[in-house]
Structure formats: C-alpha cells, structure tokens
Design a protein around this motif. Sequence first.
Motif, PDB file in Angstrom:
ATOM      1  N   LEU A  87       0.813  -1.223   0.000  1.00 58.30           N
ATOM      2  CA  LEU A  87       0.000   0.000   0.000  1.00 58.30           C
ATOM      3  C   LEU A  87       0.846   1.272   0.000  1.00 58.30           C
ATOM      4  O   LEU A  87       0.542   2.213  -0.740  1.00 58.30           O
ATOM      5  CB  LEU A  87      -0.964  -0.018   1.183  1.00 58.30           C
ATOM      6  N   PRO A  88       1.926   1.344   0.788  1.00 52.18           N
ATOM      7  CA  PRO A  88       2.779   2.537   0.721  1.00 52.18           C
ATOM      8  C   PRO A  88       3.371   2.753  -0.672  1.00 52.18           C
ATOM      9  O   PRO A  88       3.459   3.894  -1.143  1.00 52.18           O
ATOM     10  CB  PRO A  88       3.878   2.239   1.745  1.00 52.18           C
ATOM     11  N   ALA A  89       3.771   1.654  -1.330  1.00 55.37           N
ATOM     12  CA  ALA A  89       4.317   1.784  -2.689  1.00 55.37           C
ATOM     13  C   ALA A  89       3.263   2.329  -3.638  1.00 55.37           C
ATOM     14  O   ALA A  89       3.547   3.172  -4.506  1.00 55.37           O
ATOM     15  CB  ALA A  89       4.823   0.424  -3.177  1.00 55.37           C
ATOM     16  N   LEU A  90       2.017   1.861  -3.475  1.00 52.20           N
ATOM     17  CA  LEU A  90       0.922   2.342  -4.318  1.00 52.20           C
ATOM     18  C   LEU A  90       0.619   3.808  -4.049  1.00 52.20           C
ATOM     19  O   LEU A  90       0.419   4.595  -4.982  1.00 52.20           O
ATOM     20  CB  LEU A  90      -0.328   1.490  -4.064  1.00 52.20           C
ATOM     21  N   ALA A 118       2.616  10.361  -9.523  1.00 54.42           N
ATOM     22  CA  ALA A 118       1.996  10.515 -10.846  1.00 54.42           C
ATOM     23  C   ALA A 118       1.188  11.797 -10.942  1.00 54.42           C
ATOM     24  O   ALA A 118       1.127  12.429 -12.006  1.00 54.42           O
ATOM     25  CB  ALA A 118       1.121   9.303 -11.153  1.00 54.42           C
ATOM     26  N   PHE A 119       0.560  12.191  -9.854  1.00 55.80           N
ATOM     27  CA  PHE A 119      -0.284  13.393  -9.857  1.00 55.80           C
ATOM     28  C   PHE A 119       0.442  14.617  -9.292  1.00 55.80           C
ATOM     29  O   PHE A 119      -0.145  15.691  -9.192  1.00 55.80           O
ATOM     30  CB  PHE A 119      -1.560  13.146  -9.055  1.00 55.80           C
ATOM     31  N   GLY A 120       1.690  14.437  -8.913  1.00 63.33           N
ATOM     32  CA  GLY A 120       2.467  15.565  -8.418  1.00 63.33           C
ATOM     33  C   GLY A 120       2.085  16.017  -7.024  1.00 63.33           C
ATOM     34  O   GLY A 120       2.297  17.177  -6.659  1.00 63.33           O
ATOM     35  N   TRP A 121       1.519  15.124  -6.240  1.00 68.19           N
ATOM     36  CA  TRP A 121       1.145  15.465  -4.871  1.00 68.19           C
ATOM     37  C   TRP A 121       2.364  15.390  -3.961  1.00 68.19           C
ATOM     38  O   TRP A 121       3.313  14.666  -4.219  1.00 68.19           O
ATOM     39  CB  TRP A 121       0.070  14.517  -4.357  1.00 68.19           C
ATOM     40  N   THR A 122       2.306  16.111  -2.865  1.00 64.06           N
ATOM     41  CA  THR A 122       3.400  16.102  -1.896  1.00 64.06           C
ATOM     42  C   THR A 122       3.182  15.047  -0.802  1.00 64.06           C
ATOM     43  O   THR A 122       4.080  14.768  -0.020  1.00 64.06           O
ATOM     44  CB  THR A 122       3.548  17.481  -1.227  1.00 64.06           C
ATOM     45  N   PHE A 123       1.987  14.493  -0.788  1.00 61.81           N
ATOM     46  CA  PHE A 123       1.666  13.505   0.243  1.00 61.81           C
ATOM     47  C   PHE A 123       2.469  12.225   0.029  1.00 61.81           C
ATOM     48  O   PHE A 123       2.559  11.718  -1.091  1.00 61.81           O
ATOM     49  CB  PHE A 123       0.163  13.185   0.217  1.00 61.81           C
ATOM     50  N   LYS A 124       3.047  11.692   1.105  1.00 58.73           N
ATOM     51  CA  LYS A 124       3.833  10.466   1.036  1.00 58.73           C
ATOM     52  C   LYS A 124       3.303   9.438   2.026  1.00 58.73           C
ATOM     53  O   LYS A 124       2.673   9.790   3.031  1.00 58.73           O
ATOM     54  CB  LYS A 124       5.314  10.765   1.345  1.00 58.73           C
ATOM     55  N   SER A 125       3.579   8.185   1.739  1.00 56.60           N
ATOM     56  CA  SER A 125       3.109   7.108   2.614  1.00 56.60           C
ATOM     57  C   SER A 125       3.732   7.186   4.003  1.00 56.60           C
ATOM     58  O   SER A 125       3.171   6.674   4.966  1.00 56.60           O
ATOM     59  CB  SER A 125       3.433   5.749   1.986  1.00 56.60           C
TER      60      SER A 125
END
Length: 236
Positions: free
Chosen positions: A78-81, A88-95
């Motif tokens: 799930l973290p990899a996904l 891909a969407f350029g978000w700053t959010f990380k697992s």
Amino acid sequence: MKIDPVFIWTAFVKLLSALPMTLFITAISVGAGLVIGSIIALLRIYKVPVLQHLAAFYVTFIRGTPMLMHLFLVYFGLPALIDAVSGAFGWTFKSSSVPILVFVLIAFSITAGAYLAEVIRSGILAIDKGQLEAAYAIGMKTPQALWRIVFPQAFAVSLPNLSNSLIGMLHGSTLAFTVTAVEIFAEANIVATTNWKYFESFIAAALLYWGITLLIEKAVAVLEKRINVYNRGGVA
C-alpha cells in the motif's frame, strides 16, 4: 529453570498499558470486517453480476492465505501504491505520513471481512425465505426488510460464530508486533528484555489474553440468553 512468580505479576501489570491498543485493533478490525463481510455476503447471495465473482475470489484468497501475509502485503504494498499515485499526480503527500497503525487496521479488517462474510452469509441463508416474503407483503423494500427482519435474526443465529471470529481476531492482533505496533505481545517482549525473563513475561501475556477471552465468552453468553428470551416472547 526457576520461575519468578513476582515478575509474572510485575509483567502482568506492565502489560495492562498495551491493553487499550490490543482492544482498539480488535474492535476496529472486527467492526470494519462486519461492514465488509455484510457487503460481500449480500453480493454473493443476490448473485450480483461480476461483483459476485470478485466477492467469491476475495473470500477464497483471503481465507486461503495466512493473516501475516495479508499484513505484509498491505504494509509493503500500500505505501508503494500511495507513493506511485502521489508521484503521478504531483502530490506532496507520502506514505511515510501515514501511521503504521493504519496499515495494520486495513490489513486486519480485510482479513476479518473475508471470514465474517461467510459467517454472515450462512446466518442469512439460515433464515426462512418466508420471512422476507412476508416483509414484501406488508410493503417493505429489500433494504428495509433486510435491516429490520433478516439481519436481527441472522445475528442471533450467527452469534456463536461471530464470537469465535472476535476471539480469533483478538489473538491474531499479536501479529501487529511484526510491524512495530506495540500491543500486548509486543509489550511482553519489551518487558522481558529488561532481565531476559521471557517465560514469565509470556505467562503474564497468556493470562491477560485468557482473561479477555473469558470476558468475551461471558458477554456473548449473556447476550445469547437475552436474545433467546426475546425470541420466546419474554422480556429480557
């Protein structure tokens, strides 16, 4: 080997600090599992095109693979996904921003959902179809009939198996320690490292799990008695 009874009590007291985490993991996993299981059971009972096959695959796959594997698949996959989608969407959010406990709850809920789906499905199928037909006859829609007529009776029929699932998830919560979630079993390891008295520490953990299991069994017995009184037309 000498057993230290005093340390067993000391460890038992220290393990109480991890009890809320164990109960939280168990309650959330079973609660979410009931929701997932109910949906899966209804998809299979009403033979919803395509979805019924996906539901059947989900149940057979989860029930056919170890619970620890589910935890690792979610914990590593799930973290990899999340990171792939975020990139891909350029978000700053990380697992890395997601607490480990969230992955534990997701994995255990998925596991509980598959097992509870069969419990719920068998409970619903045990109810006489005439009950549903009678509900339709007085103008109830399917969701209303299921909620007010079928589910309460299915719950009563499935109560022993539901309690077994709850106890099984309580014991299965020990696997959370493999991803550093500190529940009772993990705390037992931590306590034991202070003086290498693992045997005493695990005895304390076993007693605590046993006590919780006895409380669950007692609560279910009381609930089952009240339901039986109600079904006979008495007052609980």
